[in-house]
Design a protein around this motif. Structure first.
Motif, PDB file in Angstrom:
ATOM      1  N   ALA A  73       0.844  -1.203   0.000  1.00  0.00           N
ATOM      2  CA  ALA A  73       0.000   0.000   0.000  1.00  0.00           C
ATOM      3  C   ALA A  73       0.875   1.248   0.000  1.00  0.00           C
TER       4      ALA A  73
ATOM      5  N   ARG B  64      -1.438  -0.263   8.867  1.00  0.00           N
ATOM      6  CA  ARG B  64      -1.102  -1.670   8.600  1.00  0.00           C
ATOM      7  C   ARG B  64      -2.027  -2.605   9.374  1.00  0.00           C
TER       8      ARG B  64
ATOM      9  N   ILE C 208      -5.495  -2.771   7.889  1.00  0.00           N
ATOM     10  CA  ILE C 208      -5.554  -3.637   6.699  1.00  0.00           C
ATOM     11  C   ILE C 208      -5.523  -5.108   7.114  1.00  0.00           C
TER      12      ILE C 208
ATOM     13  N   LEU D 272      -6.637   2.124   3.798  1.00  0.00           N
ATOM     14  CA  LEU D 272      -5.548   3.051   3.508  1.00  0.00           C
ATOM     15  C   LEU D 272      -6.070   4.484   3.364  1.00  0.00           C
TER      16      LEU D 272
ATOM     17  N   ALA E 118      -8.353  -3.220   1.536  1.00  0.00           N
ATOM     18  CA  ALA E 118      -7.083  -2.590   1.885  1.00  0.00           C
ATOM     19  C   ALA E 118      -7.066  -1.123   1.467  1.00  0.00           C
TER      20      ALA E 118
ATOM     21  N   PRO F  46       1.068  -7.154   5.136  1.00  0.00           N
ATOM     22  CA  PRO F  46       0.787  -5.815   4.616  1.00  0.00           C
ATOM     23  C   PRO F  46       2.018  -4.913   4.745  1.00  0.00           C
TER      24      PRO F  46
ATOM     25  N   VAL G  71      -2.985   0.415  -3.977  1.00  0.00           N
ATOM     26  CA  VAL G  71      -2.831  -0.885  -3.328  1.00  0.00           C
ATOM     27  C   VAL G  71      -2.619  -1.962  -4.391  1.00  0.00           C
TER      28      VAL G  71
END
Length: 575
Positions: free
Chosen positions: A499, A547, A550, A533, A529, A570, A507
């Motif tokens: 990401a 992180r 996600i 983000l 994700a 991630p 992503v």
């Protein structure tokens, strides 16, 4: 009545004083501390201590099983020896197998650094093999105080230990057991052995020393338990040599033989048969070439002609070719494995070839060996392997031989060694069924401190112990946690989410070893994700929080959608 003249009784010659003159007190004890080789096959290393003096017996390694991805070798932890290095007076090697000397290029530098202040005793072949290993790891053999002894020499170690070596037949020359005389009594350690009445080199076991120790009184016997489940006697190496001669003599085409690289007696038998039937012997495989070269230089392996390369024999008529190769355990990079799976650059198996597996699988390697055997059959080869064919015999004693050792020593106490727990327990039962059983038998464990006095034998504590994993990066870089992660990835797969946290968040999702993920599944992971983000960037969350935002939703989603639990990685990068 006529009287017969009475001859004066002949005085029995006293045995020279061998044990140190230092007297022992009532609380004195010998401590036996196995750091490897108890409850397992491999990593053999044991420390013997009396007061402030220690000597160490062997220093082996073990090989990883399929549950240890990326691991090359296993060696025992030796924290106890490192902490007590100033007390070590000698290191004694019983023979040259990997499970007895293979760990020394790692262990010796841990304990002593780049040179050994104490003597390291071993027989000619044992030290020859050790020197080769030290050089392979960039160490200087001359710095390690190597002292050559015969398999029947006596060694005084410090003030308290007198070691009387005795030859025992095994699957490698120059193999010894040892009678350990101490101020409190005598310990007999058999080393690895079988009682072969017709060994290839004609050098039989020297049981007279064992019997002599038994007559004087053995306080503790430490004996090889590997074949304690097997009734009868272990077949002689000469029987295997005759069978190899028979099958090689009848083979119509090329012959391929694999065995342990250190099994010099077996390699000699194969070479004799090849020479008898007019076959040129080629050898392939780094370890086999190295071991055989050292054995030939030291006079333990004899070849009338010379050893050839695969290039030199590939154009000869098939009936004139015999190839000795590594791969007895089905190792993926071994010569036999590459030949079987057509991955060898110089040669391949073809119909009419005879392949002899003159070895048995080490526990844990059965599946790998079976895969190779099945593939060889599929290629049209004749495949001979034990126990279907009598082309291998163990190097370890079976029950009748173990009974003989028990009868010769009649020990007061007993410690079965060199085997898994089932072997140790079966040896204990065998000993308890003797007409003069030991008073007490303990089932040994690595790291335990066994305290032996004149009248007692008991576990008295524990020292740090365990295993160190060796891979290409070195020793100790792999932990149990890393292995668990590797196993997890191997079983469940890996999903990597990258990401980029910037003004225009991006992503990417990649999966490896996971399910055959369709675009819909990975698209949903990407959407989740990206949403986490974007929220994180908008709310100015730390990268660690993004992180986590996600990781946890994706983990829950994939578990529910697929029933699998892949490793999710991630990676959030600030744009």
């Amino acid at each position: 009545m006529e009287t017969q003249e009475r001859k004066p009784r002949r005085r029995r010659k006293k045995r020279p004083q061998e044990t140190p003159v230092a007297a022992s007190g009532p609380q004195d004890a010998v401590e036996i501390i196995p750091l490897g080789g108890m409850g397992e096959i491999g990593k053999n290393i044991t420390a013997f201590r009396f007061r402030e003096e220690i000597f160490v017996l062997d220093g082996g390694l073990a090989f990883p099983d399929e549950g240890m991805p990326g691991v090359d070798l296993l060696i025992p932890r030796v924290d106890y020896l490192v902490e007590n290095r100033h007390r070590i007076k000698a290191w004694v090697l019983t023979h040259g197998h990997e499970d007895h000397i293979g760990g020394l290029p790692f262990i010796l530098p841990m304990v002593f650094g780049k040179e050994s202040p104490v003597p390291i005793y071993g027989a000619k072949l044992t030290l020859g093999l050790l020197k080769g290993k030290l050089e392979e790891f960039g160490l200087r053999p001359g710095a390690f105080n190597l002292k050559e002894v015969s398999p029947d020499d006596r060694i005084q170690v410090g003030r308290y230990f007198n070691l009387d070596l005795f030859r025992m037949t095994h699957s490698i020359p120059d193999n010894s057991g040892v009678v350990i005389r101490t101020p409190i009594g005598t310990i007999v350690h058999t080393g690895d052995f079988k009682l072969d009445a017709t060994p290839i080199d004609g050098k039989v076991s020297h049981l007279a020393k064992v019997a002599q120790a038994g007559a004087e009184g053995v306080l503790l016997l430490i004996a090889d338990a590997t074949n304690a489940e097997r009734p009868g006697y272990t077949p002689s190496e000469m029987e295997i040599a005759k069978e190899l001669d028979r099958v090689i003599g009848r083979a119509p085409g090329r012959v391929f033989v694999t065995t342990f690289a250190s099994h010099i007696h077996r390699i000699q038998s194969v070479i004799w048969a090849a020479e008898k039937y007019g076959r040129k012997v080629a050898m392939e495989g780094r370890s086999m070439l190295k071991f055989s070269r050292i054995a030939m230089e030291l006079g333990y392996l004899k070849v009338k002609d010379r050893l050839y390369t695969l290039e030199e024999v590939k154009d000869l008529p098939d009936h004139q070719v015999l190839i000795l190769a590594t791969g007895s355990q089905g190792q993926p990079m071994s010569v036999l494995h590459r030949l079987a799976f057509e991955g060898h650059a110089k040669m391949a198996i073809k119909p009419g070839d005879t392949v002899i597996l003159s070895s048995s699988p080490i526990p844990g390697n059965e599946e790998a060996v079976n895969r190779v055997i099945n593939r060889l059959y599929a290629l049209g080869a004749y495949v001979l392997y034990p126990p279907t064919y009598k082309v291998h015999a163990s190097g370890h004693a079976s029950q009748e031989e173990l009974k003989l050792i028990l009868n010769l020593t009649t020990p007061r106490f007993f410690l079965p060694w060199h085997g898994e727990v089932r072997h140790q327990v079966n040896f204990k039962w065998l000993a308890e069924g003797m007409s003069r059983p030991p008073e007490k038998t303990l089932i040994g464990e690595n790291g335990a401190v066994y305290r032996l006095t004149r009248d007692t034998f008991e576990k008295a504590g524990e020292v740090p112990h365990g295993v160190l994993y060796v891979d290409g990066l070195g020793v100790g870089d792999i932990t149990e946690e890393i292995l668990a992660d590797r196993r997890h990835m191997a079983e469940e797969g890996l999903v990597v989410i990258t990401a980029l946290a910037g003004e225009d968040p991006v992503v990417e999702v990649v999966s490896r070893g996971f399910v055959k993920a369709g675009e819909r599944l990975l698209g949903e992971v990407r959407r989740m994700a990206l949403e986490a983000l974007q929220n994180g960037v908008r709310e100015k969350k730390p990268l660690e929080r993004i992180r986590d935002d996600i990781y946890y939703p994706v983990k829950k989603f994939l578990k529910k959608a697929t029933g699998r639990d892949p490793v999710i990685l991630p990676v959030v990068i600030e744009g």
